[in-house]
Write an enzyme that holds these catalytic residues in place. Sequence first.
Site, PDB file in Angstrom:
ATOM      1  N   GLY A 139       8.379   2.323   1.082  1.00 55.66           N
ATOM      2  CA  GLY A 139       7.377   1.925   0.632  1.00 55.66           C
ATOM      3  C   GLY A 139       6.564   2.950  -0.181  1.00 55.66           C
ATOM      4  N   GLY A 191       5.411  -5.923   8.050  1.00 55.69           N
ATOM      5  CA  GLY A 191       5.576  -7.214   8.075  1.00 55.69           C
ATOM      6  C   GLY A 191       4.494  -8.370   7.450  1.00 55.69           C
TER       7      GLY A 191
END
Length: 502
Positions: A28, A102
């Site tokens: 990320g 998630g």
Amino acid sequence: MCGIAGIVAHQNVNQDLYDALTVLQHRGQDAAGIVTCQGNRLHLRKDNGLTRDVFTSSEMLRLKGTMGIGHVRYPTAGCTSSAEAQPFYVNSPFGLTLAHNGNLTNAEELKKQLFVDDQRHINTDSDSEVLLNIFAHELQQLRKLRLSVDDVFKAVAAVHRRCRGAYAAVVMIAGFGILGFRDPHGIRPAVFGKRETDQGSEFMIASESVALDVLGFDVIRDIEPGEAVFIEASGQLHTRQCAENIEKTPCIFEFVYFARPDSILDNISVYKARLRMGEKLAEKIHRTWPDHDIDVVIPIPDTSRTSALQMANDLGVKFREGFIKNRYIGRTFIMPGQQMRKKSVRQKLNPIGLEFNGKNVLLVDDSVVRGTTSQQIIQMARDAGAKKVYFASAAPPVRFPNVYGIDMPAAHELIAHNRTEQEICQEMGADRMIYQDLDDLIDAVRKGNPEIKGFDTSCFSNEYCTGDVNNAYLERIEALRNDDAQAARNAENFIIEMSNSA
């Protein structure tokens, strides 16, 4: 996709957490955050940007404490607001911070429960804040002034009963310890390990084993699906299975694309899994195209390099590096907005003309999602003088959205959605398209750990392992994830943040 880390040590953990996030940066690039605990006081720093940009020297000095958690994020619904940077914090009960990787598939239902029944306020659109408040409420329901380890595990068990979807999370309870847990399907990865020092044992939890390796921690094992690991501030380790119904189905796309090749997830070497993907592709070419005229195999940097090298070896064809990558451009898969993705490809890759000129070239990539990047790369190869351009994908056609924490676009934006492989080939402008078969991909990954009976393959097969994903949910996700909706949200967030900084 996000990266999480948590450390309990005998000295300040700020530098170790920073180093861990740097190692996990591939998971990320949108935002980064660290929170540490000094006694009972929390110190938090988070913002949009890369780890190296978010944390200045002065900010690092402020992050004092012998335990802490960290997070790197890219947004699962296209939002780039700094308000959704993690870790998240709630002061009641006890002072809790959470970092999550998630996506909760029943987040909307849980938001209503939190407001109506639990009387808790959610301040962002992030399902991670929902997960934190669910855990906080379940701890509060115990009505204890002082927590025990057993209380923590009871709260995790209640989270498993209420939450659906994918979640690998670390939670820090101020002054008490750090908790790591994984959903009952184990969709997202999490490992924990130990480091011995002169002062005693130190423990770490992270998304990938490579983060532990770099910091000198020995991997103990993966956190099992439904399991919780709790490390007290004193350094005492506790583990417990907290879920009743467990079905281990880790995300196969982790091995295709997201995880670093030097990581081991669920006892499977990512590097070796990608070698086997290359072997399977070579076998398919031998089987379906024995008289191929491929002159050279060229990977599209970086994730496909391992598969492409093994593929070239098994085909008896030259392997060459045909593209030079600008390391200062982010991964196009996780860039918000189609225009930014298109612009970045030419900035990111530059062909070496000598490796293309007059040759029949087989380009190899880990996967094809929207297809726009692949179209441009194929044209770049032709512009560099290639006679024919073939294209191989180490993964099967991506035809369906991923709802478990990967920001794959709306279904109609996937190049393989409702198209045959021949139609995909024509749309991309290749002379031939070779996709990995799903059974071969599963075999390539599962060979590393035959005890795993199944994987989440939903983006290839339309089979969602949690069993709660229906057409209505997919339509709502599509409305959130299409490029027009993301562009509108990003513009709104830009205006808000500019107003706040004025």
